[in-house]
Write a protein that holds these residues in place. Structure first.
Motif, PDB file in Angstrom:
ATOM      1  N   VAL A  19      -0.191  -1.212 -15.679  1.00 28.43           N
ATOM      2  CA  VAL A  19      -1.358  -1.426 -14.831  1.00 28.43           C
ATOM      3  C   VAL A  19      -1.483  -0.173 -13.974  1.00 28.43           C
ATOM      4  N   HIS A  20      -2.540   0.584 -14.198  1.00 28.87           N
ATOM      5  CA  HIS A  20      -2.725   1.859 -13.497  1.00 28.87           C
ATOM      6  C   HIS A  20      -3.803   1.692 -12.437  1.00 28.87           C
ATOM      7  N   LEU A  21      -3.356   1.677 -11.167  1.00 25.79           N
ATOM      8  CA  LEU A  21      -4.278   1.494 -10.047  1.00 25.79           C
ATOM      9  C   LEU A  21      -4.031   2.584  -8.998  1.00 25.79           C
ATOM     10  N   ALA A  22      -4.064   3.830  -9.446  1.00 29.64           N
ATOM     11  CA  ALA A  22      -3.765   4.949  -8.546  1.00 29.64           C
ATOM     12  C   ALA A  22      -4.772   6.076  -8.702  1.00 29.64           C
ATOM     13  N   HIS A 339       6.103  -1.398 -14.329  1.00 28.78           N
ATOM     14  CA  HIS A 339       4.987  -0.753 -15.028  1.00 28.78           C
ATOM     15  C   HIS A 339       3.671  -0.909 -14.270  1.00 28.78           C
ATOM     16  N   ILE A 340       3.778  -0.907 -12.959  1.00 27.71           N
ATOM     17  CA  ILE A 340       2.606  -0.949 -12.088  1.00 27.71           C
ATOM     18  C   ILE A 340       2.540   0.378 -11.339  1.00 27.71           C
ATOM     19  N   ILE A 341       1.433   1.088 -11.495  1.00 30.62           N
ATOM     20  CA  ILE A 341       1.285   2.401 -10.870  1.00 30.62           C
ATOM     21  C   ILE A 341       0.288   2.300  -9.719  1.00 30.62           C
ATOM     22  N   VAL A 342       0.814   2.455  -8.504  1.00 32.74           N
ATOM     23  CA  VAL A 342      -0.004   2.502  -7.300  1.00 32.74           C
ATOM     24  C   VAL A 342       0.407   3.761  -6.533  1.00 32.74           C
ATOM     25  N   GLY A 363      -5.443  -8.717  -9.360  1.00 35.68           N
ATOM     26  CA  GLY A 363      -4.811  -9.973  -8.966  1.00 35.68           C
ATOM     27  C   GLY A 363      -3.334  -9.992  -9.307  1.00 35.68           C
ATOM     28  N   PHE A 364      -2.982  -9.511 -10.497  1.00 38.16           N
ATOM     29  CA  PHE A 364      -1.586  -9.457 -10.921  1.00 38.16           C
ATOM     30  C   PHE A 364      -0.765  -8.574  -9.987  1.00 38.16           C
ATOM     31  N   VAL A 365      -1.298  -7.406  -9.641  1.00 38.45           N
ATOM     32  CA  VAL A 365      -0.569  -6.494  -8.761  1.00 38.45           C
ATOM     33  C   VAL A 365      -0.397  -7.091  -7.363  1.00 38.45           C
ATOM     34  N   MET A 366      -1.414  -7.737  -6.852  1.00 35.85           N
ATOM     35  CA  MET A 366      -1.303  -8.354  -5.536  1.00 35.85           C
ATOM     36  C   MET A 366      -0.292  -9.505  -5.555  1.00 35.85           C
TER      37      MET A 366
END
Length: 374
Positions: A19-22, A339-342, A363-366
């Motif tokens: 999950v790429h959120l950056a 595997h979460i990129i913030v 939602g998953f990242v939060m």
């Protein structure tokens, strides 16, 4: 929420396993951008440097960035970074006798203030426009920008909390005081529509590695055509001359005068492909979708008990959502293990989606963040 850009997700291979959120720090890499990098590299491997092709690509990238911000190609220069763009303007800014003051804000990226502090002729005449909770009211610009202000630097959006400023209103205020306006659009170009003529922006800089989907090494500097001739760059180079091989040549016309040495052509190839992708997806459509994601993020984050920093509504913010975390750097590393990129900055974790992201990913990242914080 239906994903209006679902067909684009397959262009970003990292999304299949992360999950790429950056995007506020560095966007996911798209296949067309990677292909453009390969095109440059393979050309060197098989045919050697093709100078004309490289210069043509640079012109094409300039033209696309000009379209992205509503400018003319001749008003665009290519530089290595936004810091280089700010420094080039700072060093060559003409100074009338009655104006010595430079104003910038405490929500600017630190490099902006660092560059102005390094200018001996201005360092004792700096005004830092103060924010409240990371936000600045227009009235503060009315107060702090004066008839002594030569140039006012503002970010289109704050890098830490996503606070988005009304640049058109700021331009009206500072121009009434006789000040030029320099906008750092690194956190907006590529996902929020910009029209420099309508906004009456004098100078603007933006890099490609964040929301513009590129890689490090290329930034664009815009300057109004009528202003360019007033600036004589101090870091001069052959790319910024009308006759590159003549010692006594004049500065080039337009913003090109700010270019110096041979640029990073590999990142220019990447920038051209990235801009093509963004223009096809349409920044207006991207902004509309990301506003929906921002509204969801604010609501869901509150439900999960996360402390969100910055504007409480989508009215004056981007889709960047900053969550308070005492150990933000450690939390960023723990999330990456999942595997979460913030992106952490000081005491916040920034969740920065782009058009390739989904509500479900946010939602998953939060959920994961709430579990870590709990």
């Amino acid at each position: 929420m239906k994903h209006p850009f679902h067909t684009y997700r397959s262009l970003f291979p990292i999304l299949s396993g992360h999950v790429h959120l950056a995007a506020c720090s560095g966007s996911a890499l798209a296949l067309p951008v990677a292909k453009a990098v390969d095109e440059y590299q393979n050309g060197l491997l098989t045919a050697g440097a093709d100078w004309k092709a490289h210069l043509d690509k640079m012109d094409e990238a300039k033209e696309k960035f000009a379209r992205l911000i509503g400018a003319e190609k001749e008003e665009i220069a290519v530089l290595p970074s936004v810091s280089d763009a700010v420094a080039a303007v700072a060093a060559s800014l003409p100074q009338p006798p009655h104006r010595r003051q430079i104003a910038f804000t405490d929500i600017d990226f630190p490099a902006v203030g660092q560059i102005w502090l390094a200018q001996d002729r201005f360092k004792d005449h700096l005004i830092i426009i103060q924010s409240e909770d990371g936000m600045i009211d227009l009235e503060q610009y009315e107060k702090d920008v004066t008839d002594q202000t030569l140039l006012t630097c503002v970010p289109h959006a704050g890098y830490r909390n996503g606070f988005k400023q009304d640049v058109k209103q700021i331009a009206e205020i500072v121009h009434q005081k006789g000040s030029l306006l320099f906008v750092d659009a690194y956190q907006t170009a590529g996902h929020i529509p910009i029209h420099v003529k309508d906004m009456d922006i004098d100078i603007l800089a933006a890099g490609t590695r964040k929301y513009m989907l590129g890689i490090p090494g290329t930034a664009f500097l815009y300057m109004k055509r009528e202003l360019c001739g007033q600036f004589e760059p101090k870091t001069a180079g052959w790319f910024g001359r009308n006759k590159p091989f003549a010692l006594d040549s004049c500065f080039a016309e337009g913003a090109k005068r700010f270019e110096s040495g041979t640029p990073s052509f590999i990142s220019i190839y990447a920038a051209d492909a990235a801009l093509r992708l963004l223009l096809e997806a349409e920044p207006g459509r991207i902004e509309h979708y990301l506003r929906e994601l921002a509204a969801f993020s604010l609501q869901y984050g509150a439900e999960k008990g996360l402390k969100i920093i910055g504007p409480e509504t989508v009215h004056n913010r981007t889709s960047l959502i900053s969550v308070y975390a005492e150990e933000a750097g450690r939390m960023e590393a723990l999330l990456r293990e999942k595997h979460i990129i913030v992106s952490a900055r000081n005491n916040v974790i920034r969740i920065a989606p782009h058009f390739y992201n989904t509500k479900e990913e946010i939602g998953f990242v939060m959920d994961e963040m709430a579990a870590l914080f709990g």
